[in-house]
Design a protein around this motif. Structure first.
Motif, short mmCIF file in Angstrom:
data_model
loop_
_atom_site.label_atom_id
_atom_site.label_comp_id
_atom_site.label_asym_id
_atom_site.label_seq_id
_atom_site.Cartn_x
_atom_site.Cartn_y
_atom_site.Cartn_z
N UNK A 176 1.02 -1.07 0.04
CA UNK A 176 0.01 0.02 0.04
C UNK A 176 1.05 1.37 -0.04
N UNK A 177 0.31 2.38 -0.12
CA UNK A 177 1.02 3.59 -0.18
C UNK A 177 1.60 3.91 0.84
N UNK A 178 1.12 3.74 2.00
CA UNK A 178 1.76 3.85 3.48
C UNK A 178 2.93 3.17 3.39
N UNK A 179 2.82 1.85 3.14
CA UNK A 179 4.11 0.94 3.14
C UNK A 179 5.13 1.59 2.32
N UNK A 180 5.10 2.02 1.09
CA UNK A 180 5.80 2.51 0.27
C UNK A 180 6.54 3.77 0.89
N UNK A 181 5.93 4.66 1.36
CA UNK A 181 6.15 5.92 2.08
C UNK A 181 6.98 5.60 3.16
N UNK A 226 9.18 2.89 3.66
CA UNK A 226 10.34 2.40 2.99
C UNK A 226 10.94 3.66 2.22
N UNK A 227 10.42 4.40 1.77
CA UNK A 227 11.30 5.41 1.23
C UNK A 227 11.84 6.55 2.29
N UNK A 241 15.70 7.17 2.88
CA UNK A 241 16.04 8.32 2.85
C UNK A 241 16.04 9.07 1.27
N UNK A 242 15.16 8.14 0.20
CA UNK A 242 14.99 8.89 -1.02
C UNK A 242 13.89 8.07 -1.47
N UNK A 243 13.30 8.87 -2.38
CA UNK A 243 11.96 8.17 -3.00
C UNK A 243 12.37 7.32 -4.21
N UNK A 244 11.36 6.64 -4.64
CA UNK A 244 11.56 5.75 -6.16
C UNK A 244 11.79 6.69 -7.06
N UNK A 245 11.11 7.87 -7.33
CA UNK A 245 11.16 8.84 -8.00
C UNK A 245 12.59 9.50 -8.21
#
Length: 304
Positions: free
Chosen positions: A22-27, A29-30, A34-38
């Motif tokens: 879910x989005x919360x999980x991804x957020x 992990x990012x 200390x960086x985003x997938x983007x």
């Protein structure tokens, strides 16, 4: 792909159920990373890894690596100086400028961080069970060779404060002279004519001599195992050093005993206390009519 869709829009309920994500999980992990997938996509040029920072080592590059394993074939190294970890090998023959039988003899040890030059890419891996893998071939010898030449040229150019003399070890005697090696591992030669009474003396093998550079053959600088006399990168002078020592024994006006070794068209080769010299016809006599030194003197004759 699923991860790319996360970049542009929230995932669908179906994707959440199928991938337990879910989005919360991804957020979260990012946040941990200390960086985003983007950020990751931007840094890697959309997973193409085409940026300069992702460039892989090329032949001639100097890389840093950690020695992980030492085997019969040499040392296996993990390259640390590029963002993408790479596997490499330092074969025994490239582990030192001096002759060694193992990388350990060259001073290489497991856990050691080394700097080495890339001399081959895409070489077939010699790791057992890894037949299809490729690796880099690294050379410590290339680094040592460059450093040794830097020191040698400083001596040859007589830079201020630099001792112009070398200590060399005689490796073997040849018909043309002696093959020698400097303390840094550079191989050179001394011609028979420059060896004086030491020419052809097999007992000289293993001896340490004091010499200075007479000639540098620029085109041969990368030759470390010369096969012919024309291959040697350095011609050393032994007689020039012996002459300096002999000068301490005699002063201007002294009479010295000399032995005649060979006649030349306009001179003759002599030696004083085993040190070779050339005596010209004009140094023998001011007689102006044509004559041959061999008509006056004989080989092996002692003169003063």
């Amino acid at each position: 792909s699923l991860m790319k869709r996360f970049d542009t829009a929230p995932p669908s309920d179906r994707e959440n159920r199928d991938f337990r994500m879910n989005v919360e999980y991804l957020a979260n992990e990012e946040k941990i990373a200390n960086f985003t997938y983007a950020d990751f996509l931007k840094e890697t040029d959309g997973l193409k890894f085409t940026g300069e920072q992702w460039a892989m080592p090329q032949v001639g590059d100097v890389v840093t690596g950690t020695v992980k394993v030492i085997g019969e074939e040499g040392a296996f190294v993990e390259i640390d100086s590029h963002k993408v970890k790479s596997w490499a090998q330092v074969p025994t023959k490239y582990s030192s400028l001096k002759p060694v039988s193992s990388v350990e003899e060259a001073g290489v040890a497991v856990g050691q961080v080394i700097e080495a030059a890339v001399i081959e890419i895409g070489a077939r891996s010699v790791v057992s069970g890894d037949k299809d893998a490729v690796q880099y071939i690294l050379s410590l010898q290339s680094i040592e060779l460059e450093n040794a030449w830097e020191k040698a040229m400083a001596k040859f150019d007589s830079k201020e404060g630099i001792d112009p003399f070398f200590k060399v070890t005689v490796l073997k005697m040849e018909v043309w002279g002696a093959s020698v090696m400097t303390e840094d591992g550079l191989v050179g030669m001394i011609a028979n004519r420059d060896l004086g009474n030491k020419a052809g003396d097999a007992g000289l093998v293993g001896a340490e001599l004091s010499v200075r550079i007479q000639q540098v053959r620029q085109d041969n600088k990368n030759i470390v195992n010369p096969r012919m006399v024309s291959d040697y990168p350095i011609v050393f002078s032994y007689s020039s050093v012996m002459k300096l020592e002999l000068a301490k024994k005699y002063k201007v006006g002294d009479v010295a005993p000399a032995k005649i070794n060979q006649f030349n068209p306009a001179s003759m080769d002599i030696e004083i206390d085993g040190v070779p010299f050339v005596m010209r016809k004009v140094d023998v006599t001011s007689y102006r009519k044509p004559f041959e030194l061999s008509d006056i003197f004989a080989t092996d004759e002692m003169i003063k």
